[in-house]
Design a protein around this motif. Structure first.
Motif, PDB file in Angstrom:
ATOM      1  N   MET A 168       3.030   8.658 -11.878  1.00 60.91           N
ATOM      2  CA  MET A 168       2.959   7.290 -11.382  1.00 60.91           C
ATOM      3  C   MET A 168       3.294   6.263 -12.464  1.00 60.91           C
ATOM      4  O   MET A 168       3.612   5.124 -12.179  1.00 60.91           O
ATOM      5  CB  MET A 168       1.553   7.009 -10.860  1.00 60.91           C
ATOM      6  CG  MET A 168       1.476   7.024  -9.369  1.00 60.91           C
ATOM      7  SD  MET A 168       2.577   5.821  -8.628  1.00 60.91           S
ATOM      8  CE  MET A 168       3.083   6.687  -7.177  1.00 60.91           C
ATOM      9  N   HIS A 171       7.283   6.592 -12.183  1.00 57.87           N
ATOM     10  CA  HIS A 171       7.929   6.497 -10.886  1.00 57.87           C
ATOM     11  C   HIS A 171       8.286   5.061 -10.478  1.00 57.87           C
ATOM     12  O   HIS A 171       9.457   4.792 -10.191  1.00 57.87           O
ATOM     13  CB  HIS A 171       7.042   7.190  -9.856  1.00 57.87           C
ATOM     14  CG  HIS A 171       7.351   6.878  -8.449  1.00 57.87           C
ATOM     15  ND1 HIS A 171       8.580   7.119  -7.900  1.00 57.87           N
ATOM     16  CD2 HIS A 171       6.603   6.331  -7.470  1.00 57.87           C
ATOM     17  CE1 HIS A 171       8.553   6.744  -6.631  1.00 57.87           C
ATOM     18  NE2 HIS A 171       7.372   6.254  -6.348  1.00 57.87           N
ATOM     19  N   PRO A 172       7.330   4.103 -10.491  1.00 62.49           N
ATOM     20  CA  PRO A 172       7.729   2.757 -10.044  1.00 62.49           C
ATOM     21  C   PRO A 172       8.789   2.108 -10.913  1.00 62.49           C
ATOM     22  O   PRO A 172       9.779   1.591 -10.385  1.00 62.49           O
ATOM     23  CB  PRO A 172       6.414   1.972 -10.058  1.00 62.49           C
ATOM     24  CG  PRO A 172       5.346   2.995 -10.087  1.00 62.49           C
ATOM     25  CD  PRO A 172       5.904   4.168 -10.794  1.00 62.49           C
ATOM     26  N   LEU A 175      12.278   3.610 -10.263  1.00 61.41           N
ATOM     27  CA  LEU A 175      12.786   3.210  -8.958  1.00 61.41           C
ATOM     28  C   LEU A 175      13.255   1.751  -9.002  1.00 61.41           C
ATOM     29  O   LEU A 175      14.313   1.396  -8.477  1.00 61.41           O
ATOM     30  CB  LEU A 175      11.685   3.389  -7.915  1.00 61.41           C
ATOM     31  CG  LEU A 175      12.122   3.557  -6.472  1.00 61.41           C
ATOM     32  CD1 LEU A 175      13.063   4.734  -6.341  1.00 61.41           C
ATOM     33  CD2 LEU A 175      10.902   3.798  -5.584  1.00 61.41           C
ATOM     34  N   ASN A 221      12.918   8.735  -7.146  1.00 62.96           N
ATOM     35  CA  ASN A 221      12.518   9.524  -5.984  1.00 62.96           C
ATOM     36  C   ASN A 221      11.922  10.864  -6.404  1.00 62.96           C
ATOM     37  O   ASN A 221      10.937  11.327  -5.838  1.00 62.96           O
ATOM     38  CB  ASN A 221      13.722   9.767  -5.071  1.00 62.96           C
ATOM     39  CG  ASN A 221      14.053   8.541  -4.253  1.00 62.96           C
ATOM     40  OD1 ASN A 221      13.151   7.859  -3.773  1.00 62.96           O
ATOM     41  ND2 ASN A 221      15.323   8.247  -4.097  1.00 62.96           N
ATOM     42  N   GLY A 224       8.534  10.470  -7.835  1.00 62.24           N
ATOM     43  CA  GLY A 224       7.624  10.215  -6.730  1.00 62.24           C
ATOM     44  C   GLY A 224       7.242  11.515  -6.042  1.00 62.24           C
ATOM     45  O   GLY A 224       6.079  11.759  -5.731  1.00 62.24           O
ATOM     46  N   TRP A 227       4.928  13.457  -8.247  1.00 60.86           N
ATOM     47  CA  TRP A 227       3.589  12.864  -8.204  1.00 60.86           C
ATOM     48  C   TRP A 227       2.870  13.290  -6.932  1.00 60.86           C
ATOM     49  O   TRP A 227       1.708  13.705  -6.957  1.00 60.86           O
ATOM     50  CB  TRP A 227       3.701  11.335  -8.283  1.00 60.86           C
ATOM     51  CG  TRP A 227       2.415  10.632  -7.981  1.00 60.86           C
ATOM     52  CD1 TRP A 227       1.336  10.516  -8.805  1.00 60.86           C
ATOM     53  CD2 TRP A 227       2.074   9.962  -6.771  1.00 60.86           C
ATOM     54  NE1 TRP A 227       0.342   9.811  -8.184  1.00 60.86           N
ATOM     55  CE2 TRP A 227       0.768   9.457  -6.936  1.00 60.86           C
ATOM     56  CE3 TRP A 227       2.733   9.721  -5.569  1.00 60.86           C
ATOM     57  CZ2 TRP A 227       0.115   8.736  -5.943  1.00 60.86           C
ATOM     58  CZ3 TRP A 227       2.085   9.008  -4.580  1.00 60.86           C
ATOM     59  CH2 TRP A 227       0.789   8.514  -4.763  1.00 60.86           C
ATOM     60  N   TRP A 238       7.638  15.846  -0.282  1.00 60.98           N
ATOM     61  CA  TRP A 238       8.410  14.831   0.433  1.00 60.98           C
ATOM     62  C   TRP A 238       7.940  14.821   1.871  1.00 60.98           C
ATOM     63  O   TRP A 238       7.925  15.856   2.528  1.00 60.98           O
ATOM     64  CB  TRP A 238       9.907  15.147   0.349  1.00 60.98           C
ATOM     65  CG  TRP A 238      10.764  14.045   0.860  1.00 60.98           C
ATOM     66  CD1 TRP A 238      11.248  13.892   2.130  1.00 60.98           C
ATOM     67  CD2 TRP A 238      11.235  12.911   0.130  1.00 60.98           C
ATOM     68  NE1 TRP A 238      11.975  12.732   2.231  1.00 60.98           N
ATOM     69  CE2 TRP A 238      11.990  12.124   1.024  1.00 60.98           C
ATOM     70  CE3 TRP A 238      11.079  12.469  -1.187  1.00 60.98           C
ATOM     71  CZ2 TRP A 238      12.594  10.927   0.638  1.00 60.98           C
ATOM     72  CZ3 TRP A 238      11.689  11.295  -1.556  1.00 60.98           C
ATOM     73  CH2 TRP A 238      12.439  10.540  -0.671  1.00 60.98           C
ATOM     74  N   GLU A 244       9.036   6.417   0.977  1.00 59.11           N
ATOM     75  CA  GLU A 244       9.957   7.373   0.346  1.00 59.11           C
ATOM     76  C   GLU A 244      11.378   7.136   0.852  1.00 59.11           C
ATOM     77  O   GLU A 244      12.339   7.125   0.089  1.00 59.11           O
ATOM     78  CB  GLU A 244       9.533   8.803   0.671  1.00 59.11           C
ATOM     79  CG  GLU A 244       8.246   9.218   0.021  1.00 59.11           C
ATOM     80  CD  GLU A 244       7.709  10.532   0.577  1.00 59.11           C
ATOM     81  OE1 GLU A 244       6.958  11.176  -0.130  1.00 59.11           O
ATOM     82  OE2 GLU A 244       8.038  10.902   1.723  1.00 59.11           O
ATOM     83  N   THR A 292       8.293  -1.462   0.612  1.00 59.57           N
ATOM     84  CA  THR A 292       7.157  -1.055  -0.201  1.00 59.57           C
ATOM     85  C   THR A 292       6.222  -2.215  -0.481  1.00 59.57           C
ATOM     86  O   THR A 292       5.029  -2.038  -0.601  1.00 59.57           O
ATOM     87  CB  THR A 292       7.617  -0.480  -1.541  1.00 59.57           C
ATOM     88  OG1 THR A 292       8.674  -1.294  -2.022  1.00 59.57           O
ATOM     89  CG2 THR A 292       8.131   0.909  -1.388  1.00 59.57           C
TER      90      THR A 292
ATOM     91  N   GLY B 142       7.015   3.959  -3.389  1.00 64.86           N
ATOM     92  CA  GLY B 142       7.291   5.380  -3.521  1.00 64.86           C
ATOM     93  C   GLY B 142       6.211   6.193  -2.896  1.00 64.86           C
ATOM     94  O   GLY B 142       6.157   7.367  -2.986  1.00 64.86           O
TER      95      GLY B 142
END
Lengths: 654, 142
Positions: A168, A171-172, A175, A221, A224, A227, A238, A244, A292, B142
């Motif tokens: 985490m 990931h953000p 992205l 992605n 994510g 995670w 997924w 997502e 999001t 995400g």
């Protein structure tokens, strides 16, 4: 302090508005001093947003609970690294990060190109500054990160414990970098449309930016997914969750763009189509941020409604209208220089790849927003779950893999039957052998068999392509095989980087196919000393311990694993209960091998000593992560600067 | 000369048409796939009140229901079976639920949950259970 942050943002907003206008006028009337002034506004607004970001970071680090944002996302016990990540844990900080990144990218892009593309840059900077204005409006008017609380609480609410994970952390931002990155190609595309300079120069200038954004979206992605796999504790990576999908959509159109742009560079075709793809990628990036951030679609992680919706809708609508208007205005100038020759040619395989990628994006988009549409139109909320996405995108991705294998085998313009027969022989044999072996091993699911066969087909294609190149170098120049391979990559980086990326996609596909079709799952209730069997594994529940750390209570269940004959070690599966959060957090116990993951979730425990477990065996999951790393490497090779010599001009062609 | 130009024009026309036909076939195939997948996957997403109001129309149909978990959760660890009720704030109606399996972390009294399953004879047989965080938590993408 917070006043300084807010004031900086307000000033940045005003200066960006001025700068956008000045850049546009500077370009329109070729007014140098207006353009100079616009450039200075970009720098100044970047400086101001940086000050605001620094103020927010300082408030977070100093635990200034007077600031609502700080009180919401941190507490005193939060470790340093997660305090920094709290910057983008909420709407306000995330949007501020967006604004800062767009500004930063704008400056880098300006410095790269202001001498090279003097006619295009003023308009590109106009577009970038307009995007920046939009995000600055959001952080000043709707979602102010410096909002103060009338009475500061003694301690903050703390970060959601689910987010306290290394995945985490990365990931953000990855992205976001990907989302924001697509602003640059879009801005230059718009500049090309405005000026009518639709030649090769703008395409060349954005190539690396597109690759960069594309890679970061992919990485975002995948982080994510990783995670979700280790942290959410439902056994998968997924779930076709709206959030997502939001990250997947611009990636799909971006992939299509990266391919079709090669046709434009080589043959001067598909110009309108490329424009459409770049517009779509940008708008979908904004849309992804919107999905999001606004919580408009309920999802595993989005639950709040906010006032952002109308603003995003207005910006998206405006972007769409302006882009389409400019596109239609230049329609005649964008006509292809050549015609497609044959259905069986490399060009048409690119065309089909594009059609199918955009089809996948459309299906995913449609499925994602369908609940909204049905509610608006019919008053009932109708949703499609993962089955919809799997049954549409599954076959689509198989066809993509097939095209990935076929494409390098057929020549440009028109392929002869002879050429086809010769090139297709080995890949077909490879696919046949793999299918036969898998069948002999007892695999019967036709989708999986076809999938693996196609993967084999592509692998043989890629490797024989490499082998041919290496052998030729070895013969003609007397290089040894390793040197020949490295020099081959170096001689045409875009092409061989592309092949490495294809290879990585195949590796990921194999992992996805195997783990979707051949995972085994069991839920059991065990008392200490009892055992369970799953596949070849025997798990014995050894017992449960509880202990406290500074911020949480940990319940740990230990299981010893063996394959029935010899012990394979122990797995510890845990649940944390954080001091400030009511929800426990699962810490999955995973025993990973190249072949399969043994995945143990501690579900709960009773008054007696028994505990409930969900145990999965997920085959080949690690290959997804290995493929991801390779994908990064391949993209780096493809984006690596070419040598200065004119003989080394990038060429994606044979 | 003229005849040559015309025949060339015709041949580009045919070339284009071939592409258009194949392209259209691909698009049609995609549309058909989407339609079929949609038909089999489309699910009503109802609140508890709406589910009750629908009555027989949704009996034994695969639906998605959202609501808030009430106090008093019965958990039979040995059978991995859980019985609870969910309530929808708007209508005030509540729905008894039976669920078998391991529950997600966020599941607890007061949490918003989304259930997928069938409503049969007064009890909702939930097959999938998704829980939302009750705390005021703005998510990360995400």
């Amino acid at each position: 302090m917070t006043d300084l942050g807010y004031a900086s943002l307000l000033w940045a907003l005003l200066i960006s508005i001025y700068g956008a206008a000045a850049a546009f006028l500077g370009g329109r009337f070729n007014h140098q001093s207006a353009w100079q002034s616009a450039q200075r506004s970009l720098f100044a607004s970047f400086g101001l947003i940086t000050v605001a970001a620094a103020v927010l970071l300082y408030a977070l680090l100093s635990r200034d609970f007077e600031v609502e944002y700080v009180a919401q996302y941190t507490d005193r016990a939060l470790p340093l690294i997660y305090t920094i990540s709290a910057f983008y844990a909420g709407n306000q900080g995330s949007l501020l990060l967006w604004a800062w990144l767009v500004s930063l990218f704008g400056i880098i892009f300006l410095l790269q190109n202001r001498r090279r593309l003097p006619d295009l840059m003023p308009y590109a900077i106009t577009v970038i500054l307009c995007t920046q204005v939009f995000f600055l409006i959001l952080v000043t008017m709707v979602s102010n990160p410096f909002q103060r609380l009338p009475v500061p609480p003694p301690d903050g609410q703390g970060l959601n414990p689910l987010l306290e994970n290394m995945g985490m952390l990365f990931h953000p931002p990855t992205l976001y970098l990907g989302y924001v990155g697509f602003t640059i190609p879009y801005a230059l595309a718009m500049a090309a449309l405005i000026t009518g300079r639709l030649g090769d120069e703008w395409i060349r200038a954005i190539r690396r930016w597109t690759l960069f954004s594309w890679l970061l979206l992919a990485a975002g992605n995948l982080f994510g997914g990783q995670w979700a796999y280790v942290e959410l504790g439902w056994g998968g990576y997924w779930a076709w969750d709206p959030v997502e999908n939001a990250g997947l959509l611009p990636w799909l159109t971006g992939t299509a763009f990266l391919h079709s742009v090669m046709i434009q560079r080589r043959r001067g075709m598909l110009k309108v189509w490329n424009m459409i793809l770049i517009i779509l990628s940008f708008l979908l990036s904004i849309f992804g941020t919107f999905l999001t951030r606004s919580g408009v679609l309920s999802s595993v992680h989005t639950f709040s409604e906010s006032a952002l919706g109308p603003f995003f809708m207005a910006f998206l609508g405006m972007g769409l209208l302006v882009s389409l208007g400019l596109l239609i205005n230049r329609w005649d100038d964008l006509r292809g220089e050549e015609e497609l020759d044959s259905l069986v040619s490399r060009e048409s395989s690119f065309l089909f790849n594009n059609l199918i990628l955009v089809g996948a994006a459309f299906a995913t988009f449609w499925g994602t927003i369908f609940p909204l549409i049905s509610e608006a139109v019919r008053g009932v909320k109708i949703t499609v779950g993962p089955p919809f996405f799997n049954s549409v995108n599954g076959p689509i991705f198989l066809v993509l893999i097939l095209i990935m294998g076929i494409c390098p085998l057929i020549g440009w313009r028109r392929a002869s039957t002879n050429n086809l027969m010769r090139n297709f022989l080995y890949p077909f044999v490879g696919a046949g052998i793999v299918t036969a072996v898998l069948w002999a091993l007892g695999l019967r699911e036709s989708f999986a068999l076809i999938g693996f066969a196609l993967c084999a087909f592509v692998l043989v294609t890629i490797f024989s392509e490499w082998y041919r190149g290496v052998r030729a170098r070895h013969r003609n120049r007397g290089e040894n095989y390793l040197a020949a391979f490295i020099n081959l990559l170096g001689a045409n980086k875009p092409r061989y980087g592309g092949y490495i990326v294809h290879l990585s996609v195949i590796i990921i596909a194999v992992g996805v196919l195997a783990s979707s079709f051949y995972k085994v799952e069991k839920e059991v209730n065990l008392r200490p000393g009892e055992t369970m069997n799953i596949k070849n594994y025997v798990l014995r529940f050894e017992g449960r311990q509880e202990y406290n750390t500074a911020s949480k209570k940990v319940t740990a269940a230990t299981l010893s694993v063996s394959n029935g004959e010899k012990p394979l070690g122990t797995i510890v599966s845990e649940k944390y209960t954080h001091r400030n959060h009511p929800n426990p957090v699962t810490e999955v116990g995973i025993r990973s091998t190249l072949w399969e993951d043994l995945y143990v979730i501690l579900g709960g425990w009773g008054q007696d000593d028994s505990a409930t477990f969900k145990v999965l065996v997920n085959p080949l999951v690690i290959w997804i992560w290995i493929g991801s790393v390779l994908m990064g490497l391949g993209t780096l090779v493809a984006a690596w600067p070419e040598g200065k010599s004119p003989l080394n001009l990038p060429e994606e062609q044979k | 000369m003229v005849a040559h130009a015309r025949s060339q024009q015709r041949s580009t026309f045919w070339k284009r048409r071939r592409f258009l036909i194949v392209g259209a076939l691909v698009v049609l195939a995609l549309a058909y796939m989407m339609y079929m997948a949609f038909e089999s996957a489309a699910t009503y997403w109802l609140t508890v009140g709406e589910l009750m109001a629908q009555g027989d129309a949704v009996y034994d149909q695969w639906v998605r229901v959202g609501g808030k978990v009430d106090q008093n959760i019965q958990w039979d660890g040995a059978k991995l079976k859980m019985e609870f009720t969910i309530t929808d704030d708007k209508s005030g109606k509540s729905l008894p639920v039976v669920y078998q399996g391991v529950v997600p972390d966020a599941f607890q009294p007061g949490a918003d949950v989304v259930l997928e399953g069938r409503y049969t004879g007064g009890v909702f047989q939930a097959k999938n259970l998704m829980a939302k965080c009750p705390s005021k938590y703005l998510p990360i993408p995400g």
